[in-house]
Structures are given as structure tokens and as C-alpha cells.
Design a protein around this motif. Structure first.
Motif, PDB file in Angstrom:
ATOM      1  N   UNK A   1       0.274  -0.749  -0.119  1.00  0.00           N
ATOM      2  CA  UNK A   1       0.001  -0.092   0.067  1.00  0.00           C
ATOM      3  C   UNK A   1       0.132   0.192   0.162  1.00  0.00           C
ATOM      4  N   UNK A   2      -0.465  -0.102  -1.448  1.00  0.00           N
ATOM      5  CA  UNK A   2      -0.333  -0.201  -0.063  1.00  0.00           C
ATOM      6  C   UNK A   2       0.564   0.702   0.425  1.00  0.00           C
ATOM      7  N   UNK A   3       0.800   0.977   1.730  1.00  0.00           N
ATOM      8  CA  UNK A   3       1.476   2.219   1.399  1.00  0.00           C
ATOM      9  C   UNK A   3       2.255   1.362   0.214  1.00  0.00           C
ATOM     10  N   UNK A   4       2.105   0.806  -0.097  1.00  0.00           N
ATOM     11  CA  UNK A   4       1.626  -0.736   0.207  1.00  0.00           C
ATOM     12  C   UNK A   4       2.003  -1.031   1.769  1.00  0.00           C
ATOM     13  N   UNK A   5       1.380  -1.917   2.001  1.00  0.00           N
ATOM     14  CA  UNK A   5       1.490  -2.372   3.539  1.00  0.00           C
ATOM     15  C   UNK A   5       2.855  -2.877   3.785  1.00  0.00           C
TER      16      UNK A   5
ATOM     17  N   UNK B   1      -0.465  12.605 -11.453  1.00  0.00           N
ATOM     18  CA  UNK B   1      -1.753  11.845 -10.834  1.00  0.00           C
ATOM     19  C   UNK B   1      -1.151  10.652 -10.209  1.00  0.00           C
ATOM     20  N   UNK B   2      -1.078  10.523  -8.673  1.00  0.00           N
ATOM     21  CA  UNK B   2      -0.808   9.349  -8.241  1.00  0.00           C
ATOM     22  C   UNK B   2      -1.763   8.242  -8.082  1.00  0.00           C
ATOM     23  N   UNK B   3      -1.400   7.029  -8.045  1.00  0.00           N
ATOM     24  CA  UNK B   3      -2.387   5.962  -7.475  1.00  0.00           C
ATOM     25  C   UNK B   3      -2.459   6.013  -6.154  1.00  0.00           C
ATOM     26  N   UNK B   4      -3.941   5.739  -5.796  1.00  0.00           N
ATOM     27  CA  UNK B   4      -4.161   5.786  -4.264  1.00  0.00           C
ATOM     28  C   UNK B   4      -3.803   4.283  -3.739  1.00  0.00           C
ATOM     29  N   UNK B   5      -2.957   4.508  -2.565  1.00  0.00           N
ATOM     30  CA  UNK B   5      -2.692   3.313  -1.745  1.00  0.00           C
ATOM     31  C   UNK B   5      -3.322   3.310  -0.504  1.00  0.00           C
ATOM     32  N   UNK B   6      -3.288   2.447   0.249  1.00  0.00           N
ATOM     33  CA  UNK B   6      -3.822   2.251   1.699  1.00  0.00           C
ATOM     34  C   UNK B   6      -4.756   1.085   1.772  1.00  0.00           C
TER      35      UNK B   6
END
Length: 431
Positions: free
Chosen positions: A1-5, A310-315
Motif C-alpha cells: 500500500x499499500x503504502x503498500x503495507x 496523478x498518483x495511484x491511491x494506496x492504503x
């Protein structure tokens, strides 16, 4: 997320040590109406399944809940730190008749897959304070027009830069690809630095970097409306070409083709890069006692062809299993974990970017985390990864094709045509 996680969890510990912790009482989580249907809906003990919590911030949050609601105790189930292993174990459990997971902390990219498979239950928008969230994060929790999860933490890629080097040259941080390329090609060598790096090893990070480049050029990979392949376009060729050109011309070092988040972070904080695309967690290491660039760098939104990109959303998002035993309690737990007080602790104790918009304008937090305003700008302009019930296969195709393009084994135009054909084969299967 991820941040990836899975990316840089060890650094979360460093950030926690740098920032300390903030004590907070139990937020007043109001009762959320029952999220489920049928005889298994109701209240009682629940489990929360998540990837490994290496900072240990979740335990105290759940201890506060458990003291306030002993009859609705939450048991934390920590799965492996690896995102792939976490996903596999969640799916195995969700497919079983004796599912033990009630609330799932899932990567934002899994929401569509889990929803399409019927593993998580739809939620009613009105039951959660979605209007207080950063608007783009809510889209990561929807599938086919319905809410299937509630955003828990978010993330967006940012451009880290050597502020001291640019200042010495009388330059400002780049806002466009042309500016980044010029500075990476001319300024970096004068200071003994490589120009630019992201995450270019063939894994999920390469998918993210590729999709961000296509998004920034004004394109998309899969159509948002019907999920059909849309990458074979001028924007798709521009995005793939931008990254492939960097390797060909040398302002992206060939070594970067083996970088994940951690390798790229270390290259930047060791003073080897002028520019780095990474998640905000990298701020901690670059500010730490072992960093050679502490106090000499900054972070801005990613550049694009004509201005900010434009970034990709993580989380990650919180979802309720279709087999959850006590869905009303599960919904209450999600409301608690996404409430403003707990979201503040998610940042200060867990070192994770919160989903509550107001926290990004909190003067005390901005003082402690100077990147928050730029991160807010990045999140507001960000987009989710391509939505597909076969996202894992979509990502594998992007990784394989893009790595060939970066390694100069295939020209960008041919790579985009191949990408479109292979994605079409994946996404139309079973239609």
C-alpha cells in the motif's frame, strides 16, 4: 500500500520513535446500525484480520474498545507481513465454512475482487461519516456503484527531491516531466548523483509506477465505467515512453530496475539520487540519524507532462465478511477505527496517513509532519488502481510487459500494444 503495507514496515518503527505517541481516551463511537441481514446479524465478539502490525499501534486502540465494550470484544488476528500471503490467507478463510474473520483490513486494490466474489457484504453509505473523508479515498471502497468497505488509511506517491542541490543550482522542484528530465539529466551528474528512481522491480510497485505514468498523461488502463482495456492510447504510449526513455537515456539508473520501495528509499537517503518517487513513509528514514540527506530534502506531488501528475491511491479499507457472526458490532468497530480521534492516533502512533480530511490541516500535525499539505494535494488528485475482479492477473501482466520495456527489450509502442492485448485476454475471460 499499500503504502503498500508490505513496503517499508520496518521504517514505521523508526517514524514512531521519531514522532513519539499521543495518548487519547476512548473516542465516543456512537452505535452504528446493523450492517447485516438475517439471523447472524447482531452484536457480540468479533475478529479483526490484518497484515502484521509491526509498530504495535493497533493493540492499544483495540484495548480501549475492549474496555468500553467487554461483551463485544475484538480479537486481533495478525497475518503475514507480505501482502500476497495476507491476501491468500484471507481468501482461504473467506472460502471456508468455518470462517474466523469478521472484519478485514484489505488493501485498496482487493476491494473489487472481494466484492465481486461475494466475500464481503455491502454497507450503507449513510452509516459512516464518508463526507469527512478525503473524497478520492471513498472511491477505493466501492464496486459496481455500491459501498463494500470503509477507507481506513490512505496513501499517495510523492516526489522526494534534494532541496540543497536544487537550491545550489537556482532551481525549483519540478512540476512537469520536462523539468524533471532536464534536472535529472543535467543537474544530477554535476553533483555526482543519479537522476530519478521509482519502484521498477517486477512486483506491485512497478504496476503502481506504470499506472501513475499513464494516469498523469491523461489516460487510463481499464475504463472506469465498464472495465474494458483502454491503455492503447496516446496517453498510454506517453506514460510508458516516459519511463522507458529515462532508462535509455540514463537519467533513470539501470540499477533502479531492481528497486522496491526499500531499495529506492535507501538510495535516496544514502545521497545517491536527486529525485525519488516513493510513499510518504520514506520521509522518516530520510530524516533519521543514519540518513545523509536529513534536513536537506523535500517532497512535492508527482509531476506530469504539463503540470502536477496523478498518483495511484494506496492504503487499506475495512470490510465486513459475508460470514461475519456479529455484523452490527463489526460495523461499530469500523466506525470506531475511522473516527477522527482514532484516525489521529493512526497517524501519530501507527505512522499511517489518515483518511479524515481535517487532520491534514491541523496545525499541530502539520508542524510534526511537514509533508502533510503536499500529501493532501497528492491524495486529492489521485486515482484508484484499475478496478477488476481479476486485479491480481491485471497487475502481473502490467509488471511483465513494463519490465521488458524498461529493460529495452521492447519499444514503448510495441509494449503498449502487447499490454492491451494481454489485458484484454485477462479481463474478458468469463465475460
Amino acid at each position: 500500500m499499500r503504502w503498500t503495507r508490505a513496503a517499508g514496515r520496518g521504517l514505521l518503527v523508526a517514524l514512531l520513535l521519531l514522532t513519539g505517541s499521543v495518548a487519547s481516551g476512548v473516542p465516543g463511537a456512537g452505535r452504528v446500525p446493523d450492517a447485516g441481514r438475517g439471523p447472524d446479524a447482531g452484536r457480540g465478539p468479533v475478529t479483526l484480520a490484518t497484515a502484521g502490525d509491526l509498530t504495535g499501534y493497533l493493540g492499544p486502540l483495540l484495548d480501549d474498545w475492549n474496555r468500553a465494550r467487554p461483551a463485544e470484544k475484538v480479537t486481533l488476528v495478525e497475518l503475514p507481513d507480505s501482502a500476497d500471503e495476507t491476501r491468500a490467507q484471507m481468501i482461504t478463510d473467506l472460502r471456508s465454512r468455518e470462517s474466523r474473520f469478521d472484519v478485514l483490513n484489505i488493501d485498496v486494490a482487493w476491494t473489487s475482487e472481494f466484492a465481486a466474489a461475494g466475500w464481503i457484504t455491502p454497507l450503507e453509505r449513510a452509516r459512516f461519516a464518508l463526507g469527512d473523508f478525503l473524497p478520492p479515498v471513498v472511491d477505493t471502497a466501492t464496486y459496481d456503484g455500491r459501498l463494500y468497505a470503509v477507507p481506513y488509511v490512505t496513501n499517495a506517491g510523492m516526489l522526494f527531491y534534494r532541496a540543497d542541490v536544487l537550491a545550489a543550482e537556482g532551481e525549483k522542484p519540478p512540476r512537469t516531466w520536462e523539468q524533471l528530465e532536464r534536472q535529472a539529466r543535467t543537474v544530477a551528474p554535476r553533483h555526482g548523483l543519479d537522476g530519478y528512481a521509482g519502484q521498477f522491480l517486477p512486483y506491485e510497485g512497478l504496476t503502481v509506477n506504470t499506472v501513475e505514468a499513464v494516469y498523469s498523461a491523461g489516460g487510463t488502463v481499464l475504463d472506469d465505467e465498464d472495465g474494458r482495456v483502454a491503455v492503447d492510447s496516446a496517453a498510454g504510449r506517453a506514460g510508458v515512453g516516459f519511463l522507458a526513455r529515462g532508462v535509455r537515456e540514463g537519467w533513470i539508473p539501470h540499477e533502479a530496475l531492481s528497486y522496491t520501495e526499500e531499495e529506492s528509499r535507501r538510495a535516496f537517503q544514502d545521497g545517491r539520487l536527486l529525485f525519488l518517487r516513493n510513499w510518504p513513509y520514506a520521509w522518516a528514514g530520510a530524516s533519521g540519524p543514519e540518513s545523509k540527506v536529513a534536513g536537506r530534502f523535500g517532497a512535492v506531488p508527482l509531476p506530469g507532462p504539463d503540470g502536477p501528475g496523478t498518483s495511484v491511491l494506496g492504503g487499506s479499507n475495512l470490510a465486513v465478511s459475508e460470514r461475519a457472526r456479529h455484523r452490527a458490532t463489526a460495523a461499530d468497530l469500523i466506525a470506531y477505527l475511522t473516527g477522527e480521534d482514532v484516525q489521529r492516533r493512526v497517524l501519530t502512533e501507527g505512522a499511517l496517513p489518515p483518511v479524515r480530511a481535517g487532520l491534514y490541516e491541523d496545525a499541530e500535525l502539520v508542524g510534526r509532519y511537514p509533508y502533510l499539505p503536499a500529501l493532501r494535494e497528492s491524495v486529492l488528485a489521485a486515482r484508484p488502481r484499475p478496478k477488476s475482479p481479476r486485479y491480481d492477473q491485471v497487475s502481473l501482466v502490467v509488471q511483465a510487459v513494463m519490465h521488458d520495456a524498461l529493460a529495452q527489450r521492447q519499444q514503448p509502442e510495441a509494449a503498449v500494444r502487447r499490454l492491451a492485448a494481454e489485458l484484454d485476454a485477462v479481463t474478458t475471460r468469463g465475460r
